[in-house]
Design a protein around this motif. Sequence first.
Motif, PDB file in Angstrom:
ATOM      1  N   GLY A 311       0.845  -1.352   0.061  1.00 37.42           N
ATOM      2  CA  GLY A 311      -0.572  -0.235   0.210  1.00 37.42           C
ATOM      3  C   GLY A 311       0.807   1.738  -0.046  1.00 37.42           C
ATOM      4  N   SER A 312       0.215   2.519  -0.920  1.00 37.95           N
ATOM      5  CA  SER A 312       0.388   3.574  -1.087  1.00 37.95           C
ATOM      6  C   SER A 312       0.283   4.682  -0.485  1.00 37.95           C
ATOM      7  N   VAL A 313       0.189   5.623   0.778  1.00 37.48           N
ATOM      8  CA  VAL A 313      -0.208   6.776   0.808  1.00 37.48           C
ATOM      9  C   VAL A 313       1.789   7.929   0.507  1.00 37.48           C
ATOM     10  N   ILE A 314       0.365   9.436  -0.885  1.00 38.78           N
ATOM     11  CA  ILE A 314       1.395  10.052  -0.920  1.00 38.78           C
ATOM     12  C   ILE A 314       0.571  11.550  -0.513  1.00 38.78           C
ATOM     13  N   GLN A 315       1.195  12.098  -0.222  1.00 37.82           N
ATOM     14  CA  GLN A 315      -0.017  14.168   0.119  1.00 37.82           C
ATOM     15  C   GLN A 315       1.317  14.906  -0.078  1.00 37.82           C
ATOM     16  N   ALA A 316       0.677  15.848  -1.002  1.00 37.85           N
ATOM     17  CA  ALA A 316       1.274  17.276  -1.153  1.00 37.85           C
ATOM     18  C   ALA A 316       0.925  18.198  -1.396  1.00 37.85           C
ATOM     19  N   ALA A 317       1.177  19.537  -1.362  1.00 38.51           N
ATOM     20  CA  ALA A 317       0.260  19.873  -0.599  1.00 38.51           C
ATOM     21  C   ALA A 317      -0.696  20.877  -1.831  1.00 38.51           C
ATOM     22  N   ALA A 318      -1.763  21.007  -1.192  1.00 36.94           N
ATOM     23  CA  ALA A 318      -2.414  21.610  -2.421  1.00 36.94           C
ATOM     24  C   ALA A 318      -2.859  22.461  -2.751  1.00 36.94           C
ATOM     25  N   ARG A 319      -1.961  23.826  -2.434  1.00 42.45           N
ATOM     26  CA  ARG A 319      -2.306  24.825  -3.159  1.00 42.45           C
ATOM     27  C   ARG A 319      -0.817  25.210  -3.414  1.00 42.45           C
ATOM     28  N   PHE A 320       0.372  24.026  -4.462  1.00 46.75           N
ATOM     29  CA  PHE A 320       0.778  24.114  -4.920  1.00 46.75           C
ATOM     30  C   PHE A 320       0.901  23.408  -6.273  1.00 46.75           C
ATOM     31  N   ASN A 321       0.277  21.913  -5.800  1.00 49.02           N
ATOM     32  CA  ASN A 321       0.395  20.585  -6.548  1.00 49.02           C
ATOM     33  C   ASN A 321      -0.770  20.714  -7.005  1.00 49.02           C
ATOM     34  N   ALA A 322      -1.525  20.012  -8.620  1.00 51.63           N
ATOM     35  CA  ALA A 322      -2.643  19.746  -9.171  1.00 51.63           C
ATOM     36  C   ALA A 322      -3.002  18.781  -9.057  1.00 51.63           C
ATOM     37  N   TYR A 323      -2.508  17.273  -8.291  1.00 45.75           N
ATOM     38  CA  TYR A 323      -2.579  16.035  -7.917  1.00 45.75           C
ATOM     39  C   TYR A 323      -1.676  16.279  -6.514  1.00 45.75           C
ATOM     40  N   ASP A 324      -2.744  16.077  -5.524  1.00 41.68           N
ATOM     41  CA  ASP A 324      -2.205  16.697  -4.358  1.00 41.68           C
ATOM     42  C   ASP A 324      -2.567  15.396  -2.847  1.00 41.68           C
ATOM     43  N   LEU A 325      -3.082  13.901  -3.505  1.00 41.32           N
ATOM     44  CA  LEU A 325      -3.348  12.866  -2.775  1.00 41.32           C
ATOM     45  C   LEU A 325      -3.290  11.616  -3.378  1.00 41.32           C
ATOM     46  N   TYR A 326      -2.493  10.676  -2.745  1.00 39.09           N
ATOM     47  CA  TYR A 326      -2.587   9.349  -3.773  1.00 39.09           C
ATOM     48  C   TYR A 326      -2.572   8.383  -2.504  1.00 39.09           C
ATOM     49  N   TYR A 327      -3.458   7.587  -3.178  1.00 40.37           N
ATOM     50  CA  TYR A 327      -3.454   6.398  -2.213  1.00 40.37           C
ATOM     51  C   TYR A 327      -3.787   4.879  -2.949  1.00 40.37           C
ATOM     52  N   GLU A 328      -2.878   4.071  -2.835  1.00 42.34           N
ATOM     53  CA  GLU A 328      -2.747   2.755  -3.708  1.00 42.34           C
ATOM     54  C   GLU A 328      -2.791   1.346  -2.848  1.00 42.34           C
ATOM     55  N   ALA A 329      -3.637   0.716  -3.195  1.00 48.94           N
ATOM     56  CA  ALA A 329      -3.327  -0.805  -2.291  1.00 48.94           C
ATOM     57  C   ALA A 329      -2.857  -1.688  -4.097  1.00 48.94           C
ATOM     58  N   ARG A 330      -1.918  -2.211  -4.056  1.00 51.01           N
ATOM     59  CA  ARG A 330      -1.817  -3.809  -4.054  1.00 51.01           C
ATOM     60  C   ARG A 330      -1.742  -4.934  -3.939  1.00 51.01           C
ATOM     61  N   ILE A 331      -1.551  -5.940  -4.983  1.00 55.69           N
ATOM     62  CA  ILE A 331      -1.437  -7.459  -4.705  1.00 55.69           C
ATOM     63  C   ILE A 331      -0.480  -8.266  -5.820  1.00 55.69           C
ATOM     64  N   TYR A 332       0.662  -8.724  -5.686  1.00 58.48           N
ATOM     65  CA  TYR A 332       0.672  -9.328  -6.780  1.00 58.48           C
ATOM     66  C   TYR A 332       1.482 -10.620  -6.010  1.00 58.48           C
ATOM     67  N   GLN A 333       1.819 -10.844  -7.938  1.00 59.75           N
ATOM     68  CA  GLN A 333       2.668 -12.955  -7.656  1.00 59.75           C
ATOM     69  C   GLN A 333       3.784 -12.488  -8.107  1.00 59.75           C
ATOM     70  N   LYS A 334       5.080 -13.202  -7.372  1.00 63.08           N
ATOM     71  CA  LYS A 334       5.890 -13.275  -8.123  1.00 63.08           C
ATOM     72  C   LYS A 334       5.831 -14.417  -8.564  1.00 63.08           C
ATOM     73  N   ALA A 335       6.277 -15.584 -10.080  1.00 63.43           N
ATOM     74  CA  ALA A 335       5.979 -16.794 -10.567  1.00 63.43           C
ATOM     75  C   ALA A 335       4.665 -17.108  -9.983  1.00 63.43           C
ATOM     76  N   PRO A 336       3.939 -16.617 -11.105  1.00 66.10           N
ATOM     77  CA  PRO A 336       2.448 -17.721 -10.379  1.00 66.10           C
ATOM     78  C   PRO A 336       2.834 -18.828 -10.859  1.00 66.10           C
ATOM     79  N   PHE A 337       2.800 -19.521 -12.158  1.00 67.91           N
ATOM     80  CA  PHE A 337       3.321 -20.877 -12.556  1.00 67.91           C
ATOM     81  C   PHE A 337       4.261 -20.759 -12.285  1.00 67.91           C
ATOM     82  N   ARG A 338       4.496 -22.517 -11.974  1.00 69.08           N
ATOM     83  CA  ARG A 338       6.174 -23.213 -11.096  1.00 69.08           C
ATOM     84  C   ARG A 338       6.276 -22.927 -13.136  1.00 69.08           C
ATOM     85  N   SER A 339       6.276 -23.179 -13.838  1.00 65.83           N
ATOM     86  CA  SER A 339       6.783 -23.068 -15.295  1.00 65.83           C
ATOM     87  C   SER A 339       6.863 -21.726 -15.609  1.00 65.83           C
ATOM     88  N   ARG A 340       6.654 -20.965 -14.616  1.00 66.29           N
ATOM     89  CA  ARG A 340       7.043 -19.530 -15.136  1.00 66.29           C
ATOM     90  C   ARG A 340       7.800 -18.452 -13.994  1.00 66.29           C
TER      91      ARG A 340
END
Length: 420
Positions: A311-340
């Motif tokens: 997960g990620s949380v990033i906040q920037a000053a709203a008076r200077f930046n057009a994008y001022d808030l960011y939340y991210e949730a992620r799930i990922y699998q390394k080697a999802p298959f034994r053959s890969r």
Amino acid sequence: SVHAQSTADNALPDAPTVSERSIEDLNYLGGDTAMPPFADSLIDVNSGFRRALFSKGMALRIISLTQFVQNALAAPVPADQQVYVGHHPFGNVMIQPILSADLRQLHLKHAQFYSGSVWNWVSWNPAGPKAFQLWDLYFYKEFGKDRVEMKAGYTSNGLDFIGLFVGGNTSTGPQGVYAVLPYEVGMSYFPLTTPGANFRVNGPKYTYLKSGFQRSIDPDGGPTEVQRNHTGFRPVPHGDKLLVIEEAGYQRPAAAPMLWFRAGYMHNNTPYLNFADGKKEPGNHAAFALMDYQLRQPSPTQPVHGLYVGGSVIQAAARFNAYDLYYEARIYQKAPFRSRPADLLSVVSTYGGHSRYLTDALVAQGKTVWRNGASLTGSYSLPVHSGQFATLGLSYIRGQAITPRVSDAFTFTATYLLFF
């Protein structure tokens, strides 16, 4: 009769001499993101070309990227009406030569000279920018048995701080919408570079502290930065001041299993336009906190394989930046298959806030706006052959542009990377 053996006859064979140097000492070092090893390259690591250069302590690598993005929910708009990547068919082509040296000729250990340039072409310049310039030119050194790392010169800090790449490798780069807030605040990012110095202190029990001091990129963004500094060599264009980045983290390796928490703050002394009063003033800033954790480790012999969440949380000053808030949730699998074993499957959900000062001003002008945006992206990355990587992604995006208020998008992304 019995004949005694001499001491020499009894002696064990000499142990093989352990080489003090590895070709991986010439790979990208000191970053929060890694590049594939030289063994995973179109040019064989044991080829005469690689061995001849490595005998002199050098390596030459060339990276090539081709990318295509298209919205599948509606017909493409004319090129001069697009407001987001994929609104009109989007293409990106990049070629990046890199030369590195371990400085053995200077009798330095745990040191590296790293230099690279880039040609980057995009069909829509706001998503680039288009550039043909210096990318990196710095000196890297480790001190005190790797306790302290230093990097000084022209750097692109998008690879060195925060750790935005899902999976932690450039071969499986971000798909869909991802955090742009650190770049708004002035942090250098590919293909842009700025002079500065970075320091990392590795503490006990997997802890670390990082500090970065760089000249800010132009407050108006990448295209303006390239216009003012088209070669990348210009050290301090007029008006660009100091950006300071501080990061602290806990980074436990996969054998434990993997846990990586990092948090930090960045502050920019460059004057930015204040959306609240229309004046330029220093003080732009952002704070961030991210974590990745390995839930499952199915193979004890391959500890990096398995299921991860983050997960990620990033906040920037709203008076200077057009994008001022960011939340991210992620799930990922390394080697999802034994053959890969080298594949990566990921699902990433994001939510972003837009500056109320900017959106209120746009509404007062009679324009339509999105106050926030959200996305859901699924992607699959796989090595096609040695040194060749492909990533396919699908993203559902709502609020993909602040203004005008356009319909939701369902974009298809295809990326192909070559490492020579």
